[in-house]
Design a protein around this motif. Structure first.
Motif, short mmCIF file in Angstrom:
data_model
loop_
_atom_site.label_atom_id
_atom_site.label_comp_id
_atom_site.label_asym_id
_atom_site.label_seq_id
_atom_site.Cartn_x
_atom_site.Cartn_y
_atom_site.Cartn_z
N ALA A 1 2.37 1.98 -3.48
CA ALA A 1 1.42 1.49 -4.18
C ALA A 1 1.26 2.89 -3.65
O ALA A 1 0.36 3.92 -5.29
N SER B 1 -5.13 6.90 -11.95
CA SER B 1 -6.90 5.95 -12.84
C SER B 1 -7.56 6.85 -13.08
O SER B 1 -8.54 7.57 -14.11
N GLU C 1 0.85 5.95 -7.13
CA GLU C 1 0.45 7.28 -7.90
C GLU C 1 1.15 8.93 -7.50
O GLU C 1 0.39 9.38 -8.06
N GLY D 1 -9.67 6.38 -1.84
CA GLY D 1 -10.27 5.91 -3.99
C GLY D 1 -11.43 5.23 -4.00
O GLY D 1 -12.15 4.65 -5.34
N ARG E 1 0.51 -1.16 0.04
CA ARG E 1 -0.02 -0.04 -0.09
C ARG E 1 1.17 0.98 0.38
O ARG E 1 0.55 2.36 -0.60
N THR F 1 -7.53 -1.64 -13.78
CA THR F 1 -7.52 -0.71 -12.63
C THR F 1 -7.29 -0.14 -11.30
O THR F 1 -7.20 0.58 -10.52
N ARG F 2 -7.61 -1.21 -11.06
CA ARG F 2 -8.09 -1.09 -9.48
C ARG F 2 -6.88 -1.25 -8.90
O ARG F 2 -6.55 -0.78 -7.54
N ASP F 3 -5.90 -1.48 -9.38
CA ASP F 3 -3.88 -1.78 -8.88
C ASP F 3 -3.18 -1.12 -9.81
O ASP F 3 -2.25 -0.71 -8.91
N GLY F 4 -3.90 0.15 -10.14
CA GLY F 4 -3.28 1.11 -11.01
C GLY F 4 -2.72 0.21 -12.25
O GLY F 4 -2.50 -0.73 -12.19
N PRO G 1 -7.57 3.65 -8.71
CA PRO G 1 -6.57 4.11 -7.82
C PRO G 1 -6.66 6.10 -8.20
O PRO G 1 -7.39 6.00 -9.40
#
Length: 625
Positions: free
Chosen positions: A428, A529, A432, A488, A425, A619-622, A526
């Motif tokens: 991530a 996104s 981001e 998010g 996390r 796109t949930r994890d970028g 994310p």
């Protein structure tokens, strides 16, 4: 067994022995009889000169012989014949025959014929009719036929007396000679099969295999006391099975002792197995003849005495070197079994010195091996049962230890996963932030820098400066919307975007229609996104304000079949046939492609409609740059 139980059993045996002694005081047990070699079915003449006196018990190598003896009925017995008749008790009568009293047939036991073979292990109790008994001397004549094993006509030391005195002796011997073997066959078979089943489930436990084979072999061997009459064709097969199981039982016992002692040289094991196979092989090669039977019974069986002695020595040495209650007990029972086997060998061979040492005992031919073997099997069964219980306890303890270790390992793995998830996390979030910073640098930063250079050169008029600043502010607000949503949540970022652009569109004189068809649960996306989706929508709405000359704008946000759809439609002039040189549309398509989606132009009667389709799962994890 507890001391109290031992005392009770000893007292009962002592009482039975005393009662038997008192009973024998009122019975007749002749020590001698007259013998005549003849296989005639009728009794020979009592005055025949060929009668000769022999001591009882007696055995003769002849198809059949006759014995006679004279006894005097006591006066007291003659008075009680009506309610306590006299009987003849034969502890054994292997080959069968007939019994005659004062010239009259009073009983017969089937003999061997061409169709059947007999070997009567059970005792015989024959009634002497009171009408044939004389007050004085009475002549008893017995035709005794030979049996197949042993091949001899044998007459035991018979007993004459009242039924009340002989029936307990008969019942006692019948119990030990017939009932106990039947129980032994059933129990040994079941225990042997159970031990073999355990071995099949746990092949490494060789001790269970040996114990199982011992039980099965002993059950087969004990059938010699169960079957008295067999068809002639089955007799050789049954004797072959008897010899194989008899030898196998002894050899397997020695292998059991060797296994407990953890000493199993191959040459010794092979030698034991070879001697085991020798007896049945000789019996087969000898055509199952009487000579082959006698050789096996005399010499091959005698060879098991030193083998048994070796097994006992191995058990004793093992108990001496590694003392334990189990090894001491098995060694003691091995000694008792060996002694009972040696006893039975001398009994079967009718050893003269053994008969002289124990005349009364040897006269009744009471064999002990199957009792010693039963005790040994019970001991072995107890040991392997104890071993089985210990293995179960060890297995349960191992399972508990394994479960504890697995639980501890699962806890460690869970903590590791939690740390990894936290790091992921954090990584991530860092990624981001870097993406958004890079995007702001390449987008907003480049735009401001370019505008600054143009303003310094005087290439921007004041209205243009206002437009540039407004575009920069819009870009900054979109970034703030994307970063400011809780956890998010795309819907929250979209709500902020909608509030700001709805007011701006209405200020420009456009009527707005916003529709939203999203699931109840939060729609996670994310931040990077989210930023790209908002920029695409912003670019489309900016084009409507600049070029469409529309009066109405419709914006629809929906979730359909795993796709996030954003539809932006207006009722303006539409897209010109020859588009200009701007970068708005290519930028929108590039952003959609980077998200793994696509930007489509939808057919519309008036105006223009653009649809963004985004597979949300991708796109949930970028997404990578």
């Amino acid at each position: 067994m507890k001391l109290r139980s031992w005392a009770c059993c000893s007292a009962l045996l002592l009482a039975a022995w005393l009662l038997t002694g008192l009973a024998q005081a009122q019975t007749l047990e002749p020590l001698q009889a007259e013998l005549l070699r003849s296989d005639a079915p009728q009794p020979p003449d009592p005055r025949d000169a060929r009668w000769q006196t022999v001591a009882l018990p007696d055995a003769q190598q002849a198809p059949a012989v006759w014995y006679q003896l004279v006894f005097t009925l006591p006066a007291a017995a003659a008075e009680q014949l009506q309610h306590d008749g006299w009987m003849l008790y034969l502890p054994y009568f292997y080959g069968g025959g007939s019994v005659w009293l004062n010239g009259q047939l009073v009983g017969a036991v089937p003999e061997t014929t061409d169709q059947v073979r007999v070997r009567w292990q059970r005792p015989q109790l024959l009634a002497l009719p009171p009408s044939l008994l004389l007050p004085g001397a009475n002549r008893l004549q017995l035709r005794v036929a030979t049996s197949q094993a042993p091949a001899a006509a044998m007459l035991p030391r018979l007993v004459l007396g009242p039924q009340s005195q002989l029936l307990p002796q008969f019942d006692l011997r019948l119990f030990f000679v017939r009932t106990v073997p039947v129980i032994t066959v059933v129990v040994s078979s079941m225990a042997g099969v159970f031990a073999l089943y355990i071995w099949l489930r746990r092949p490494r436990e060789t001790l269970y295999a040996i114990a199982g084979l011992v039980g099965v072999a002993w059950a087969l061997r004990t059938t010699t006391f169960v079957f008295d009459v067999l068809p002639a064709w089955a007799w050789p097969l049954w004797r072959l099975m008897y010899h194989a199981s008899n030898g196998g039982f002894i050899v397997l016992l020695v292998l059991f002792a060797l296994h407990l002692a953890r000493w199993q040289p191959r040459w010794l094991v092979r030698g034991l197995v070879s001697w085991w196979a020798l007896g049945p092989l000789v019996y087969l090669l000898g055509g199952a003849s009487t000579g082959a039977e006698q050789w096996v019974a005399r010499w091959w069986v005698a060879g098991f005495i030193p083998i048994g002695v070796m097994g006992v020595l191995v058990a004793v040495v093992a108990a001496w070197r590694r003392p334990s209650a189990e090894r001491a007990l098995i060694a003691l029972v091995f000694v008792l079994t060996l002694l009972s086997g040696v006893h039975d060998h001398f009994m079967a061979q009718q050893s003269p010195w053994f008969s002289a040492l124990l005349p009364r005992w040897s006269a009744h031919r009471f064999f002990l091996l199957h009792y010693g073997a039963n005790l040994l099997l019970l001991t072995m069964g107890g040991l392997i049962t104890l071993r089985y219980v210990r293995n179960l306890r060890a297995l349960e303890e191992s399972h508990r230890t394994l479960e504890a270790r697995v639980a501890a390992r699962e806890k460690e793995i869970g903590a590791s996963y939690a740390r990894i998830a936290a790091l992921q996390r954090e990584q991530a979030a860092t990624d981001e932030r870097q993406r958004i910073m890079q995007d702001l640098h390449d987008g907003l930063g480049a735009q401001l820098f370019t505008s600054l250079l143009r303003a310094e050169r005087g290439a921007l008029a004041p209205p243009q400066v206002s437009g540039v600043l407004r575009a920069a502010i819009d870009e900054m607000r979109v970034a703030l919307d994307a970063l400011g949503s809780d956890e998010g949540d795309f819907a929250a970022a979209w709500a902020d975007f909608r509030f700001r652009w709805d007011a701006r569109l209405r200020e420009a004189g456009l009527a707005t229609h916003w529709r939203q068809e999203l699931p109840e649960q939060a729609l996670a996306l994310p931040p990077h996104s989210t930023l790209q989706v908002l920029r695409i929508a912003q670019e489309a709405l900016t084009n409507v304000l600049k070029h469409a000359r529309a009066r109405t704008v419709e914006v629809t946000l929906a979730w359909r079949d795993g796709l996030l759809q954003v539809d932006l439609a207006d009722d303006g002039v539409g897209v010109p046939a020859s588009p200009g040189t701007g970068h708005g549309l290519p930028n929108m398509q590039a952003r959609a492609a980077r998200l793994g989606g696509r930007l489509l132009r939808m057919e519309r009667a008036q105006g223009c409609c653009w649809r963004l389709e985004l597979p949300l799962a991708q796109t949930r994890d970028g997404l990578p740059h």
